[in-house]
Design a protein around this motif. Structure first.
Motif, PDB file in Angstrom:
ATOM      1  N   VAL A 173     -36.222 -65.079  83.000  1.00 23.58           N
ATOM      2  CA  VAL A 173     -37.277 -65.062  81.898  1.00 23.58           C
ATOM      3  C   VAL A 173     -36.724 -64.512  80.544  1.00 23.58           C
ATOM      4  O   VAL A 173     -36.414 -63.596  80.464  1.00 23.58           O
ATOM      5  CB  VAL A 173     -38.399 -64.136  82.475  1.00 23.58           C
ATOM      6  CG1 VAL A 173     -39.685 -64.241  81.431  1.00 23.58           C
ATOM      7  CG2 VAL A 173     -39.057 -64.400  83.791  1.00 23.58           C
ATOM      8  N   LEU A 174     -37.044 -65.479  79.702  1.00 29.24           N
ATOM      9  CA  LEU A 174     -36.567 -65.171  78.370  1.00 29.24           C
ATOM     10  C   LEU A 174     -38.000 -64.631  77.500  1.00 29.24           C
ATOM     11  O   LEU A 174     -37.713 -63.872  76.641  1.00 29.24           O
ATOM     12  CB  LEU A 174     -35.877 -66.236  77.533  1.00 29.24           C
ATOM     13  CG  LEU A 174     -34.524 -66.965  78.257  1.00 29.24           C
ATOM     14  CD1 LEU A 174     -34.236 -68.018  77.258  1.00 29.24           C
ATOM     15  CD2 LEU A 174     -33.651 -65.854  78.379  1.00 29.24           C
ATOM     16  N   ARG A 175     -38.976 -65.295  78.010  1.00 26.34           N
ATOM     17  CA  ARG A 175     -40.204 -64.964  77.376  1.00 26.34           C
ATOM     18  C   ARG A 175     -41.304 -65.252  78.370  1.00 26.34           C
ATOM     19  O   ARG A 175     -41.339 -66.248  78.798  1.00 26.34           O
ATOM     20  CB  ARG A 175     -40.420 -65.623  76.027  1.00 26.34           C
ATOM     21  CG  ARG A 175     -41.954 -65.022  75.526  1.00 26.34           C
ATOM     22  CD  ARG A 175     -41.824 -65.661  73.962  1.00 26.34           C
ATOM     23  NE  ARG A 175     -42.163 -66.770  73.831  1.00 26.34           N
ATOM     24  CZ  ARG A 175     -41.666 -67.619  72.966  1.00 26.34           C
ATOM     25  NH1 ARG A 175     -40.729 -67.104  71.911  1.00 26.34           N
ATOM     26  NH2 ARG A 175     -41.648 -68.907  73.088  1.00 26.34           N
ATOM     27  N   SER A 176     -42.122 -64.260  78.693  1.00 28.00           N
ATOM     28  CA  SER A 176     -43.266 -64.710  79.774  1.00 28.00           C
ATOM     29  C   SER A 176     -44.191 -65.444  79.017  1.00 28.00           C
ATOM     30  O   SER A 176     -44.573 -65.404  77.643  1.00 28.00           O
ATOM     31  CB  SER A 176     -43.820 -63.572  80.239  1.00 28.00           C
ATOM     32  OG  SER A 176     -43.961 -62.471  79.557  1.00 28.00           O
ATOM     33  N   GLY A 177     -45.238 -65.921  79.597  1.00 30.45           N
ATOM     34  CA  GLY A 177     -46.452 -66.333  79.119  1.00 30.45           C
ATOM     35  C   GLY A 177     -46.905 -67.669  79.814  1.00 30.45           C
ATOM     36  O   GLY A 177     -46.265 -68.076  80.966  1.00 30.45           O
ATOM     37  N   SER A 178     -47.841 -68.332  79.470  1.00 29.91           N
ATOM     38  CA  SER A 178     -48.412 -69.906  79.925  1.00 29.91           C
ATOM     39  C   SER A 178     -48.593 -70.654  78.614  1.00 29.91           C
ATOM     40  O   SER A 178     -48.822 -70.238  77.673  1.00 29.91           O
ATOM     41  CB  SER A 178     -49.673 -69.310  80.913  1.00 29.91           C
ATOM     42  OG  SER A 178     -50.600 -69.045  79.922  1.00 29.91           O
ATOM     43  N   ALA A 265     -34.546 -69.283  71.664  1.00 33.98           N
ATOM     44  CA  ALA A 265     -35.852 -68.665  71.942  1.00 33.98           C
ATOM     45  C   ALA A 265     -36.525 -68.009  71.061  1.00 33.98           C
ATOM     46  O   ALA A 265     -37.918 -68.187  70.539  1.00 33.98           O
ATOM     47  CB  ALA A 265     -35.796 -68.053  73.197  1.00 33.98           C
ATOM     48  N   ASP A 266     -35.776 -67.163  70.375  1.00 34.78           N
ATOM     49  CA  ASP A 266     -36.487 -66.313  69.146  1.00 34.78           C
ATOM     50  C   ASP A 266     -36.985 -67.183  67.930  1.00 34.78           C
ATOM     51  O   ASP A 266     -37.722 -66.719  67.303  1.00 34.78           O
ATOM     52  CB  ASP A 266     -35.442 -65.221  68.616  1.00 34.78           C
ATOM     53  CG  ASP A 266     -35.093 -64.056  69.902  1.00 34.78           C
ATOM     54  OD1 ASP A 266     -36.097 -64.015  70.624  1.00 34.78           O
ATOM     55  OD2 ASP A 266     -34.154 -63.623  69.550  1.00 34.78           O
ATOM     56  N   ARG A 267     -36.294 -68.456  67.991  1.00 31.79           N
ATOM     57  CA  ARG A 267     -36.585 -69.171  66.764  1.00 31.79           C
ATOM     58  C   ARG A 267     -37.653 -70.262  67.036  1.00 31.79           C
ATOM     59  O   ARG A 267     -37.928 -71.213  66.185  1.00 31.79           O
ATOM     60  CB  ARG A 267     -35.330 -69.739  66.053  1.00 31.79           C
ATOM     61  CG  ARG A 267     -34.423 -68.598  65.457  1.00 31.79           C
ATOM     62  CD  ARG A 267     -33.142 -68.881  65.171  1.00 31.79           C
ATOM     63  NE  ARG A 267     -32.529 -67.662  64.448  1.00 31.79           N
ATOM     64  CZ  ARG A 267     -32.328 -66.470  65.239  1.00 31.79           C
ATOM     65  NH1 ARG A 267     -32.451 -66.252  66.101  1.00 31.79           N
ATOM     66  NH2 ARG A 267     -31.638 -65.487  64.225  1.00 31.79           N
ATOM     67  N   SER A 268     -37.928 -70.525  68.360  1.00 33.38           N
ATOM     68  CA  SER A 268     -38.925 -71.417  68.668  1.00 33.38           C
ATOM     69  C   SER A 268     -40.369 -71.044  68.340  1.00 33.38           C
ATOM     70  O   SER A 268     -40.551 -69.966  67.964  1.00 33.38           O
ATOM     71  CB  SER A 268     -38.483 -71.947  70.178  1.00 33.38           C
ATOM     72  OG  SER A 268     -38.854 -70.942  70.964  1.00 33.38           O
ATOM     73  N   SER A 269     -41.423 -71.751  68.925  1.00 31.33           N
ATOM     74  CA  SER A 269     -42.612 -71.362  68.713  1.00 31.33           C
ATOM     75  C   SER A 269     -42.745 -69.794  69.338  1.00 31.33           C
ATOM     76  O   SER A 269     -42.073 -69.434  70.470  1.00 31.33           O
ATOM     77  CB  SER A 269     -43.459 -72.338  69.490  1.00 31.33           C
ATOM     78  OG  SER A 269     -45.011 -71.841  69.598  1.00 31.33           O
ATOM     79  N   ASN A 270     -43.704 -69.026  68.809  1.00 34.63           N
ATOM     80  CA  ASN A 270     -43.835 -67.626  69.283  1.00 34.63           C
ATOM     81  C   ASN A 270     -44.865 -67.654  70.257  1.00 34.63           C
ATOM     82  O   ASN A 270     -45.108 -66.385  70.744  1.00 34.63           O
ATOM     83  CB  ASN A 270     -44.067 -66.719  68.200  1.00 34.63           C
ATOM     84  CG  ASN A 270     -45.325 -66.964  67.432  1.00 34.63           C
ATOM     85  OD1 ASN A 270     -45.973 -67.920  67.873  1.00 34.63           O
ATOM     86  ND2 ASN A 270     -45.527 -66.239  66.282  1.00 34.63           N
ATOM     87  N   ILE A 271     -45.222 -68.804  71.022  1.00 34.87           N
ATOM     88  CA  ILE A 271     -46.110 -68.633  72.065  1.00 34.87           C
ATOM     89  C   ILE A 271     -45.593 -69.546  73.245  1.00 34.87           C
ATOM     90  O   ILE A 271     -44.580 -70.363  73.032  1.00 34.87           O
ATOM     91  CB  ILE A 271     -47.546 -68.991  71.553  1.00 34.87           C
ATOM     92  CG1 ILE A 271     -47.490 -70.731  71.297  1.00 34.87           C
ATOM     93  CG2 ILE A 271     -48.264 -68.358  70.620  1.00 34.87           C
ATOM     94  CD1 ILE A 271     -48.627 -71.532  71.124  1.00 34.87           C
ATOM     95  N   GLY A 272     -45.907 -68.985  74.276  1.00 36.24           N
ATOM     96  CA  GLY A 272     -45.557 -69.690  75.464  1.00 36.24           C
ATOM     97  C   GLY A 272     -44.305 -69.343  76.173  1.00 36.24           C
ATOM     98  O   GLY A 272     -43.563 -68.516  75.340  1.00 36.24           O
ATOM     99  N   PRO A 273     -44.141 -69.717  77.370  1.00 32.91           N
ATOM    100  CA  PRO A 273     -42.914 -69.137  78.079  1.00 32.91           C
ATOM    101  C   PRO A 273     -41.598 -69.689  77.923  1.00 32.91           C
ATOM    102  O   PRO A 273     -41.446 -71.140  77.335  1.00 32.91           O
ATOM    103  CB  PRO A 273     -43.282 -69.480  79.862  1.00 32.91           C
ATOM    104  CG  PRO A 273     -44.039 -70.713  79.453  1.00 32.91           C
ATOM    105  CD  PRO A 273     -45.035 -70.641  78.195  1.00 32.91           C
ATOM    106  N   LEU A 274     -40.434 -69.043  78.074  1.00 34.97           N
ATOM    107  CA  LEU A 274     -39.108 -69.677  77.894  1.00 34.97           C
ATOM    108  C   LEU A 274     -38.369 -69.225  79.114  1.00 34.97           C
ATOM    109  O   LEU A 274     -38.288 -67.788  79.372  1.00 34.97           O
ATOM    110  CB  LEU A 274     -38.543 -69.417  76.764  1.00 34.97           C
ATOM    111  CG  LEU A 274     -39.024 -70.018  75.447  1.00 34.97           C
ATOM    112  CD1 LEU A 274     -39.875 -69.087  74.757  1.00 34.97           C
ATOM    113  CD2 LEU A 274     -37.941 -70.558  74.472  1.00 34.97           C
TER     114      LEU A 274
END
Length: 316
Positions: A173-178, A265-274
């Motif tokens: 997981v680089l960033r959690s979310g949905s 990941a840090d420079r893409s959209s700040n919402i949603g999972p990666l």
């Protein structure tokens, strides 16, 4: 564009075989794949120029286009499976009869260099197609997980509602979310080369999935920077990195690649999972993904990953 759904495969249906990219130097694999499909109860129709070798690109393109169009025009053919990736598919994009494909929707499947055809067909017809195993690379001797995904996705309308990663691959997981959106992607090299053309579907709101093979980390960095600089990552609602296999890659190179993924990941959209680790790429355990389907992805901090279409991607 309204999504166009192909019809599900059923035993007794005819599967067409084409080679719109490179030829295979292992013709025995084609025979094995044909036997595999026939043992599952399907008729198999090789295209006229299947695995033909021509060093003249003009002749090669003419033969490849003829085979592609013939398979979509033939009402007896219910699915079209590509031989392998390699090179050359992108040369066909400007000459494809997309109206013919739109009027004759059917299953189309392949990955790697076939990403060019997959995305162009989606962009110009709305046809949901499939990024997954091919004749000479997987279907001559598929693993159980590859088989499950392939047959489940192409024969059962309900299968795409819950798409599971293969046990061989661990999600990081680089960033959690949905997030929800159209599932779009494929081979990173091919996708990045299509930027600025009318053959790349919009990535705005997309769940973007990517893979590549035998590419050094600096080249992957360069291609992701091209996506970023062209504004293609900004609107993505999720990024799902698959397998970036590179033979006997060193740990230092793997660590460098992970830092690159985190950077974007840090420079893409700040919402949603990666995530990294999707069972997708030039690997034995290969999932089949419905390109263009509206899907939902959910990732938790503990590595729990869920992906599924919001509606069936094929019709019975």
């Amino acid at each position: 564009m309204t999504p166009l759904l192909p019809q599900a495969l059923a035993p007794g249906d005819t599967i067409g075989l084409i080679s719109p990219s490179s030829h295979s130097t292992r013709p025995e694999r084609i025979e094995q794949a044909v036997s595999y499909l026939e043992k599952h109860g399907y008729r198999v129709k090789p295209s006229q120029h299947l695995n033909r070798i021509s060093t003249d690109p003009e002749i090669a393109d003419r033969e490849k286009l003829y085979d592609l169009h013939a398979m979509f025009q033939n009402p007896a053919v219910r699915a079209v499976i590509c031989l392998r990736g390699g090179a050359g598919a992108s040369r066909l994009l400007g000459a494809i009869d997309y109206e013919l494909i739109r009027k004759n929707p059917k299953i189309f499947i392949g990955y790697s260099d076939i990403t060019a055809l997959s995305l162009a067909i989606l962009a110009n017809t709305g046809l949901i197609n499939f990024s997954g195993p091919m004749l000479a690379t997987e279907l001559h001797d598929p693993t159980p997980c590859t088989e499950e995904h392939f047959w489940g996705m192409l024969t059962s309308p309900a299968y795409a509602l819950s798409i599971r990663n293969c046990p061989a691959h661990r999600i990081s997981v680089l960033r959690s979310g949905s997030a929800e959106g159209p599932l779009i992607g494929g081979n990173l090299t091919m996708l990045s080369s299509m930027i600025g053309t009318p053959f790349l579907p919009s990535l705005d709101g997309a769940l973007l999935f990517l893979e590549d093979v035998n590419e050094a980390s600096y080249r992957i960095d360069r291609m992701l920077s091209q996506l970023l600089n062209a504004g293609q990552l900004k609107g993505c609602r999720a990024i799902l990195f698959g397998q970036f296999s590179n033979g006997g890659v060193q740990q230092e190179e793997e660590d460098r690649l992970l830092r690159i993924f985190n950077y974007y990941a840090d420079r893409s959209s700040n919402i949603g999972p990666l995530i990294t680790g999707l069972s997708y790429g030039h690997i034995a355990d290969l999932m089949t993904l419905p390109v263009g389907a509206i899907c939902r992805a959910e990732v938790k901090d503990d590595g729990t990953f869920a992906l599924g279409a919001m509606a069936p991607v094929i019709v019975q």
